[in-house]
Design a protein around this motif. Structure first.
Motif, PDB file in Angstrom:
ATOM      1  N   ARG A 107      17.326  29.444 -20.765  1.00 17.25           N
ATOM      2  CA  ARG A 107      16.916  28.253 -20.009  1.00 17.25           C
ATOM      3  C   ARG A 107      17.475  26.980 -20.634  1.00 17.25           C
ATOM      4  NH1 ARG A 107      11.997  30.481 -20.218  1.00 17.25           N
ATOM      5  NH2 ARG A 107      11.207  28.804 -21.529  1.00 17.25           N
ATOM      6  N   ARG A 160      21.001  26.552 -19.539  1.00 14.56           N
ATOM      7  CA  ARG A 160      21.019  26.165 -18.129  1.00 14.56           C
ATOM      8  C   ARG A 160      20.545  24.730 -17.967  1.00 14.56           C
ATOM      9  NH1 ARG A 160      23.425  26.520 -13.344  1.00 14.56           N
ATOM     10  NH2 ARG A 160      21.973  26.381 -11.585  1.00 14.56           N
ATOM     11  N   ARG A 161      19.547  24.346 -18.736  1.00 20.00           N
ATOM     12  CA  ARG A 161      19.020  22.988 -18.627  1.00 20.00           C
ATOM     13  C   ARG A 161      20.067  21.949 -19.066  1.00 20.00           C
ATOM     14  NH1 ARG A 161      15.099  23.682 -21.581  1.00 20.00           N
ATOM     15  NH2 ARG A 161      15.663  22.476 -23.425  1.00 20.00           N
ATOM     16  N   LEU A 207      22.547  21.664 -16.259  1.00 18.64           N
ATOM     17  CA  LEU A 207      21.946  20.946 -15.129  1.00 18.64           C
ATOM     18  C   LEU A 207      21.783  19.464 -15.433  1.00 18.64           C
ATOM     19  CD1 LEU A 207      19.217  23.484 -13.935  1.00 18.64           C
ATOM     20  CD2 LEU A 207      21.240  22.767 -12.664  1.00 18.64           C
ATOM     21  N   GLU A 263      18.738  20.305  -4.761  1.00 20.58           N
ATOM     22  CA  GLU A 263      18.457  21.651  -5.283  1.00 20.58           C
ATOM     23  C   GLU A 263      18.576  21.700  -6.804  1.00 20.58           C
ATOM     24  OE1 GLU A 263      20.752  25.936  -5.309  1.00 20.58           O
ATOM     25  OE2 GLU A 263      20.917  24.685  -3.502  1.00 20.58           O
ATOM     26  N   LEU A 264      19.665  21.152  -7.331  1.00 20.34           N
ATOM     27  CA  LEU A 264      19.874  21.146  -8.778  1.00 20.34           C
ATOM     28  C   LEU A 264      18.836  20.285  -9.487  1.00 20.34           C
ATOM     29  CD1 LEU A 264      23.783  20.876  -8.935  1.00 20.34           C
ATOM     30  CD2 LEU A 264      22.378  22.904  -9.284  1.00 20.34           C
ATOM     31  N   ALA A 297      15.746  19.757  -8.477  1.00 20.47           N
ATOM     32  CA  ALA A 297      14.474  20.495  -8.477  1.00 20.47           C
ATOM     33  C   ALA A 297      14.480  21.586  -9.546  1.00 20.47           C
ATOM     34  CB  ALA A 297      14.234  21.110  -7.091  1.00 20.47           C
ATOM     35  N   GLU A 298      15.621  22.282  -9.693  1.00 18.87           N
ATOM     36  CA  GLU A 298      15.711  23.328 -10.717  1.00 18.87           C
ATOM     37  C   GLU A 298      15.601  22.728 -12.114  1.00 18.87           C
ATOM     38  OE1 GLU A 298      18.731  26.890 -12.235  1.00 18.87           O
ATOM     39  OE2 GLU A 298      19.301  25.625 -10.520  1.00 18.87           O
ATOM     40  N   PHE A 299      16.240  21.583 -12.319  1.00 20.30           N
ATOM     41  CA  PHE A 299      16.191  20.912 -13.621  1.00 20.30           C
ATOM     42  C   PHE A 299      14.752  20.497 -13.974  1.00 20.30           C
ATOM     43  CE2 PHE A 299      16.700  16.868 -16.093  1.00 20.30           C
ATOM     44  CZ  PHE A 299      17.183  17.451 -17.246  1.00 20.30           C
ATOM     45  N   GLN A 339      12.037  21.909 -12.806  1.00 19.47           N
ATOM     46  CA  GLN A 339      11.254  23.119 -13.036  1.00 19.47           C
ATOM     47  C   GLN A 339      11.479  23.651 -14.443  1.00 19.47           C
ATOM     48  OE1 GLN A 339       8.920  24.691 -10.998  1.00 19.47           O
ATOM     49  NE2 GLN A 339       8.573  25.805 -12.901  1.00 19.47           N
ATOM     50  N   LEU A 340      12.712  23.598 -14.931  1.00 14.51           N
ATOM     51  CA  LEU A 340      13.003  24.049 -16.291  1.00 14.51           C
ATOM     52  C   LEU A 340      12.291  23.175 -17.319  1.00 14.51           C
ATOM     53  CD1 LEU A 340      16.794  24.965 -16.080  1.00 14.51           C
ATOM     54  CD2 LEU A 340      14.869  26.516 -16.295  1.00 14.51           C
ATOM     55  N   ASP A 358       8.787  24.322 -17.327  1.00  5.67           N
ATOM     56  CA  ASP A 358       8.625  25.585 -18.044  1.00  5.67           C
ATOM     57  C   ASP A 358       8.435  25.343 -19.537  1.00  5.67           C
ATOM     58  OD1 ASP A 358       8.831  27.006 -15.728  1.00  5.67           O
ATOM     59  OD2 ASP A 358      10.938  27.576 -16.005  1.00  5.67           O
TER      60      ASP A 358
END
Length: 558
Positions: A186, A189-190, A193, A331-332, A334-336, A338-339, A342
């Motif tokens: 993560r 990925r973070r 992002l 989209e990106l 929102a994913e960022f 969410q990470l 987390d």
């Protein structure tokens, strides 16, 4: 309690009907006669597995019917009511019917309604508790000892609470471990992002901006041509001195208007020409306004071309159509987010797991304390009972040791062992290290009798649990069972005369055999017949006067 059982075409039984009374009913008979046949039949009524061998040879089906008085069994009546199986005309009675075909298929009925095997098992557990002849061997298993103590102590609520706490803890631990195990992945990925979202944030394209850029780019790129063509059209339609469309249409309309006096059919044409003149004049004014508003702005064109080109580059970079660049940005982003959540969730789950662990430990300690208290009482009761069964020096304890290093589970963190010393001066140790087979039978029987009172089932069945017991010990066993029978309904299959003599009622099982078939019969014995049967158990098939006298003496004791 069980009041009646009918068995038809089951194994070696052709047709048997028995009324069962309250108290201790002993079942005796010759070896191989099928003393356990009624218990096997009842097991089917409780949901035991059936097969084709259950059907008597030559018969199409086997059928077992059992009637119960459930007036004092609230759990059973509640279950029947919940499943809409209570009899309207007699809610205190319940009858179970099980039918097995030659092929081994079976059907189960409760009060005439079809039920599943799982439902039959649920109901059966509330009506009858069966203790088999090898049940005492279960005592050697730690899990069985734990269940035994919990049933005796009535720890159902505590175990339910512990199970809920365990499930909550393991569920949150699983979620935490998954987050932690994927933490490095993560993080990579973070970081990616973060760069991508920052780049798109800086570009900040609107939801429909690319389509608008396309339109504006086309207009600005062709603005000179658009202006020239618009001006030329305006000149031809409205402003031309030598000729323009508006003047020509008006002239034609005027000329034909003079002629319609001679031919009225020209009137519609004149109207159309007048309307056309109006349309041409309005269009001309629109063209004039268009020309006045049209800007030829090289700087703006340069800005639009630059942003258009950036949008195309970013779209290729993210492998999407440029029209979808805005949604890709969202989209990106929102994913960022969410990470990032987390990561903060890990801290929250760690705190929650710690709290869940403390709750579990508190419940486990509380359960352990209750177990220890019950273990002292149970150990003393078992010890007293087995000392009466020819184990005068036995010392027995139910040892409960709390061990916090035991991994969390649904049953607590206790090590539970029944320990016994059978000879003076020896330290108590676990059952498998100390007792013989006969001693284990006596301990098992004592436990079954003592704990039967916590079963909350109206009918208790003991299938030759007195195996390995004889002499004076047998009389003690008989007294224990008779005492239990005074409180609830007890059926006991036995080969001991001392136990048989202490029954409130006695059933005799015999097998009739000819050259072709065998048939088991179960008879309810009268007082005189009981004397003969107890004498047979004492002396064998040849009845002597002394055996009969001993039988009468034993029966007097009951």
């Amino acid at each position: 309690m069980l009041t009646y059982i009918s068995v038809k075409n089951f194994a070696v039984v052709k047709n048997v009907e028995i009324d069962i009374n309250h108290g201790l009913t002993v079942v005796t008979g010759e070896t191989g006669a099928g003393k356990s046949i009624a218990i096997d039949a009842l097991s089917l009524c409780l949901g035991a597995r059936a097969d084709a061998n259950s059907v008597r040879p030559g018969a199409e089906k086997a059928e077992i019917v059992a009637y119960f008085d459930v007036s004092s069994v609230k759990k059973a009546t509640s279950w029947l009511s919940e499943h809409e199986l209570l009899q309207e005309d007699n809610q205190h009675e319940c009858f179970i019917r099980r039918v097995i075909s030659q092929e081994g298929r079976s059907k189960a009925f409760v009060n005439g309604s079809v039920v599943t095997l799982a439902q039959l098992k649920q109901l059966g557990q509330m009506l009858i508790s069966i203790h088999g002849q090898h049940a005492h061997h279960q005592l050697l298993k730690p899990n069985f000892q734990r269940e035994l103590l919990d049933n005796y102590a009535g720890n159902n609520k505590e175990l339910d609470a512990l199970k809920i706490a365990y499930q909550a803890l393991t569920s949150e631990r699983k979620a935490l471990n998954e987050l932690i195990s994927e933490q490095a992945q993560r993080a990579d990925r973070r970081n990616l992002l973060q760069y991508q979202v920052q780049e798109l944030d800086e570009f900040s394209i609107g939801e429909h901006e690319f389509s608008e850029l396309e339109i504006e780019h086309k207009r600005l790129s062709n603005s000179q041509t658009l202006l020239e063509q618009a001006q030329l059209s305006f000149h031809k339609l409205y402003e031309g001195e030598d000729f323009n469309a508006l003047s020509s249409i008006r002239s034609s309309a005027d000329n034909l208007s003079e002629m319609k006096e001679h031919d009225a059919s020209l009137s519609p044409i004149v109207e159309m020409l007048n309307e056309a003149a109006i349309q041409v004049e309005e269009a001309s004014q629109e063209i004039r306004q268009y020309c006045e508003q049209l800007e030829i702005d090289p700087m703006r064109l340069q800005q639009v071309e630059q942003r258009y080109s950036q949008a195309m580059d970013l779209a290729r970079k993210h492998h999407v159509d440029p029209e979808l660049l805005f949604s890709k940005h969202m989209e990106l982003d929102a994913e960022f987010k969410q990470l990032n959540q987390d990561e903060s969730q890990i801290e929250a789950l760690q705190a929650s797991c710690k709290q869940r662990q403390e709750e579990y430990e508190s419940l486990a300690v509380s359960l352990s304390n209750k177990r220890k208290k019950a273990a002292l009482k149970l150990g003393k009761e078992i010890q007293t009972s087995i000392r009466e069964m020819n184990m005068p020096h036995a010392v027995l304890e139910v040892d409960v040791e709390f061990d916090s290093t035991i991994p969390v589970n649904a049953f607590g963190q206790d090590l539970i062992n029944i320990k016994v010393a059978t000879n003076p001066g020896l330290a108590a140790d676990t059952l498998e290290k100390v007792v013989s087979g006969g001693e284990l039978s006596r301990i098992g029987l004592a436990i079954q009798v003592i704990t039967s009172g916590t079963d909350n089932t109206p009918t208790l069945i003991f299938d030759e649990v007195d195996t390995g017991i004889s002499g004076p010990t047998a009389a003690i066993v008989g007294k224990l069972l008779r005492k239990l029978g005074a409180e609830s309904q007890v059926l006991c299959v036995t080969h001991l005369p001392q136990v048989a003599a202490l029954g409130h009622n006695q059933l005799f099982v015999t097998k009739l055999t000819d050259t072709k078939t065998s048939e088991t019969k179960i008879l309810k014995l009268t007082d005189n017949e009981r004397v003969n049967e107890v004498a047979r158990l004492l002396a064998g098939d040849k009845l002597t006067d002394s055996a009969l006298a001993n039988a009468r003496e034993l029966l007097k004791l009951s």
